[in-house]
Design an enzyme around this catalytic site. Structure first.
Site, short mmCIF file in Angstrom:
data_model
loop_
_atom_site.label_atom_id
_atom_site.label_comp_id
_atom_site.label_asym_id
_atom_site.label_seq_id
_atom_site.Cartn_x
_atom_site.Cartn_y
_atom_site.Cartn_z
CG PHE A 12 14.65 47.94 105.08
CD1 PHE A 12 15.32 48.05 103.87
CD2 PHE A 12 13.70 46.93 105.23
CE1 PHE A 12 15.05 47.16 102.83
CE2 PHE A 12 13.43 46.04 104.20
CZ PHE A 12 14.09 46.15 103.00
CB SER A 13 11.50 49.17 102.95
OG SER A 13 10.52 49.05 101.96
CB SER A 14 7.62 50.86 105.39
OG SER A 14 6.66 51.61 106.10
CG MET A 69 9.19 55.13 102.24
SD MET A 69 7.69 54.31 101.63
CE MET A 69 8.39 53.13 100.47
CG HIS A 95 13.66 46.54 98.85
ND1 HIS A 95 13.77 47.90 98.70
CD2 HIS A 95 12.66 46.34 99.75
CE1 HIS A 95 12.87 48.51 99.45
NE2 HIS A 95 12.19 47.58 100.12
#
Length: 436
Positions: free
Chosen positions: A155-157, A160, A281
């Site tokens: 998730f998120s970071s 990435m 988010h």
């Protein structure tokens, strides 16, 4: 082109770091297991200085798969373990989950995975990717896991870093499922500004010069109301990975597996993109992890639960009611329904060696078609594929002819709710248990 022209690397790092791991608060499915999350030290080369947490279910599949599951900025490995459904799915399917703990800072914020340094953006460069690959190697060696079934999600970071791992170590990771992320190298020197699919793809190809093997598959998710990482990032991910795979940016199919979801499939499934209408988010939501596990193939051949055996009732997980032939009818073409479980002969189903689900001994559960919405009925057994079913380890039942799931219409739970065939999404209205 759908670009986020003014989004600089610094801004993305800032907003990613500001994002708390809202996914930690998703209620995960309960786990009836003695297995616990355990920290592993001295797992190998660790230039990123990460901590490794490992979840090994009580019952492992033969040659288990490995999933690396990564939290967002300001998040914690333990929280991602507790707040997502990956561990409960590991209990069901027998794969192993690695939860890395990040420790990098971005614009003063903490616990972000490194997806911006020169070391992190190239194969063998160092930093967090090398540490995570060491964790995978440790599990492969210590637990006899299958190196052909290693996957990443986050998730998120963590999303990435998922794409970062696919780009820098395509020889290790076979597929990834980023939830609310950005393309590989978006936070690197080139930034997240206007790029063509070719330019995005070149960034991936340059991450591991000389690599000539197959590229990992990607299933990307994003909410339309994400106020931290723009929804436009989903298309950038699609542009990047369709180009890497040499595919058109035009989907080969588009559908809606659940209300408010839009799924686009590219090529023969090398890339999938999920748009979640109205979501912020805060992914993954309940039920989404099961889609990722199916995309990885971790639900195939890895069941540690017994199949349907003998005669008994088939109960819906979402409704708590049983598959029932109304009024004990024996007429061909009678549509089945959900009804309070009562142990009657009209609720007693037997799975035969040929994959039939029989009631009364001579009537089969029968699909009246092979497309979404086809009704489910009883009919005299005659051996057709529309009367044969696969009992899957995640609780779903799929038709051999259609490869669609046995589904309670409209996610209904009331007495009298009819059944149909529908695209498999793993929701509670598609999960069943067999009780004697």
């Amino acid at each position: 082109m759908r670009r986020c022209a003014g989004l600089t690397a610094g801004l993305v790092a800032l907003v990613a770091a500001l994002a708390t791991s809202l996914a930690m608060f998703v209620t995960a499915a309960p786990r009836a297991s003695a297995a616990t999350l355990t920290e592993v030290t001295n797992f190998g080369d660790n230039p990123g200085g990460l901590r490794m947490y490992l979840y090994v279910p009580d019952r492992l599949a033969d040659r288990p798969g490995v999933l690396v599951a990564m939290h967002g900025c300001n998040g914690w490995a333990q929280g991602f373990h507790q707040g997502t459904e990956f561990a409960s799915l590991a209990d069901r399917h027998g794969f192993i989950v690695i939860y890395p703990q990040a420790n990098k800072s971005a614009n003063g914020m903490s616990n972000c995975f490194d997806v911006w340094s020169n070391e992190a953006l190239r194969h063998g460069g160092g930093s967090d990717p090398v540490s995570i690959v060491s964790m995978v190697t440790y599990v492969l060696q210590r637990h006899g896991a299958d190196p052909e079934r290693v996957f990443a999600t986050g998730f998120s970071s963590g999303a990435m870093e998922t794409l970062n791992l696919l780009a820098t170590y395509p020889d290790v990771f076979k597929a990834g499922a980023p939830f609310a992320g950005v393309p590989y190298s978006c936070l690197g020197p080139t930034g997240c500004g206007d790029k063509s699919p070719q330019q995005w793809g070149d960034l991936v190809r340059n991450a591991y010069p000389g690599y000539s093997g197959p590229w990992p598959r990607v299933m990307a998710w994003h909410g339309t109301n994400d106020s931290v990482l723009p929804y436009s990032m989903l298309q950038e991910e699609v542009d990047q990975w369709t180009n890497v795979h040499g595919l058109s940016q035009t989907p080969t199919s588009t559908d809606s597996p659940q209300s408010g979801w839009t799924r686009r499939v590219y090529g023969s499934g090398q890339v999938e993109a999920y748009t979640i209408n109205g979501a912020g988010h805060d992914l993954p939501h309940t039920g989404m992890a099961a889609y990722a596990i199916r995309f990885f193939g971790l639900d195939d051949g890895g069941s540690t639960e017994p199949p349907v055996e003998g005669e008994g009732q088939i109960k819906g997980e979402g409704s708590g009611r049983c598959i029932d032939v109304p009024n004990g009818s024996t007429s061909d073409g009678t549509a089945v329904q959900l009804w309070d479980c009562n142990g009657g002969t009209n609720q007693q189903w037997t799975l035969t060696d040929s994959g039939e689900l029989r009631v009364y001994g001579n009537k089969c559960l029968d699909a009246g078609g092979s497309s979404n919405g086809a009704r489910i009925q009883i009919y005299s057994c005659w051996g057709g594929d529309n009367q044969k079913w696969r009992i899957n380890s995640d609780g779903t039942i799929t038709g051999v002819q259609s490869n669609l799931c046995l589904d309670a219409i409209g996610q209904g739970t009331a007495n009298g709710t009819g059944l149909q065939l529908y695209t498999c999404h793993g929701g509670p209205n598609q999960r069943w248990s067999h009780t004697s």
